[in-house]
Scaffold this motif. Structure first.
Motif, PDB file in Angstrom:
ATOM      1  N   ARG A  45       0.755  -1.193   0.053  1.00 39.57           N
ATOM      2  CA  ARG A  45       0.117  -0.064  -0.114  1.00 39.57           C
ATOM      3  C   ARG A  45       0.748   1.235  -0.079  1.00 39.57           C
ATOM      4  N   LEU A  46       1.976   1.160   0.689  1.00 42.56           N
ATOM      5  CA  LEU A  46       3.009   2.243   0.615  1.00 42.56           C
ATOM      6  C   LEU A  46       3.501   2.558  -0.699  1.00 42.56           C
ATOM      7  N   ARG A  47       3.831   1.489  -1.314  1.00 41.60           N
ATOM      8  CA  ARG A  47       4.260   1.695  -2.688  1.00 41.60           C
ATOM      9  C   ARG A  47       3.268   2.200  -3.749  1.00 41.60           C
ATOM     10  N   ALA A  48       1.942   1.731  -3.606  1.00 37.35           N
ATOM     11  CA  ALA A  48       0.929   2.139  -4.463  1.00 37.35           C
ATOM     12  C   ALA A  48       0.766   3.761  -4.164  1.00 37.35           C
ATOM     13  N   LYS A  49       1.061   4.273  -3.024  1.00 33.77           N
ATOM     14  CA  LYS A  49       0.693   5.552  -2.567  1.00 33.77           C
ATOM     15  C   LYS A  49       1.894   6.727  -3.420  1.00 33.77           C
ATOM     16  N   VAL A  50       3.291   6.011  -3.612  1.00 31.76           N
ATOM     17  CA  VAL A  50       4.154   6.972  -4.088  1.00 31.76           C
ATOM     18  C   VAL A  50       4.401   6.928  -5.572  1.00 31.76           C
ATOM     19  N   VAL A  51       3.540   5.890  -6.113  1.00 33.34           N
ATOM     20  CA  VAL A  51       3.819   5.834  -7.680  1.00 33.34           C
ATOM     21  C   VAL A  51       2.982   7.002  -8.326  1.00 33.34           C
TER      22      VAL A  51
END
Ligand code: PNS
Length: 160
Positions: A154-160
């Motif tokens: 979920r963190l990765r999805a936030k920063v893309v």
């Protein structure tokens, strides 16, 4: 102890393995552990309240006496409403102590019946914080082993 309701309050933006370590320790001691996510923080959270609650629910599914809830307003008022006798907080290092002492004393002034209990997370989480986790992911680093895999996704999805 096993009939005691304890509240573990925080922002949980997002939940880390350090929080989960404390939740496990708390759930072994107290009858019921209510993880209470702060709503309406003046700071602008990375994850919405419902996202933070979902991540906590996913990560604590195996603990039958752990409940995820949210609160706003004074923590002591919420604790009274939940008939909790204990506030659970984690202390990682000496640097946490001053802030935690101030909060615990103020909460005691507001509600003398409510006891703050401190627990120490496992040593490997003593340098871990949600703020650093957010920063590392925003700057492209790995937080493997510091948060559950679903939270990392979920963190990765936030920063893309
Ligand atoms: O995740 P945090 O920032 O360590 O959690 C802080 C929290 C939620 C425990 C604290 O900000 C809080 O209790 N807020 C509710 C408002 C309140 O009761 N303030 C007076 C505290 S003495």
């Amino acid at each position: 102890m096993h009939s005691v309701v304890a509240i573990y309050p925080g922002s949980f933006d997002p939940v880390t393995n350090g929080h989960l370590d404390l939740i496990e320790r708390g759930s072994n001691i107290f009858g019921r552990l209510v993880v209470a996510v702060l709503r309406n923080a003046e700071k602008d959270p990375l994850f919405s309240l419902s996202e933070r609650i979902e991540m906590l629910q996913e990560a604590t599914r195996t603990y039958p006496n752990v409940e995820i809830d949210s609160f706003h307003g004074l923590l002591v008022d919420y604790a009274r409403k939940r008939e909790a006798r204990v506030l659970l907080r984690g202390i990682r290092a000496v640097s946490d102590y001053e802030y935690e002492l101030q909060m615990a004393m103020m909460n005691r002034k507001l509600e003398p019946q409510l006891e703050t209990v401190f627990m120490l997370p496992a040593i490997q989480y003593s340098y871990l914080s949600s703020r650093l986790v957010r920063e590392i992911v925003q700057l492209g680093g790995s937080v493997n082993g510091l948060v559950p895999p679903a939270v990392e996704q979920r963190l990765r999805a936030k920063v893309v």
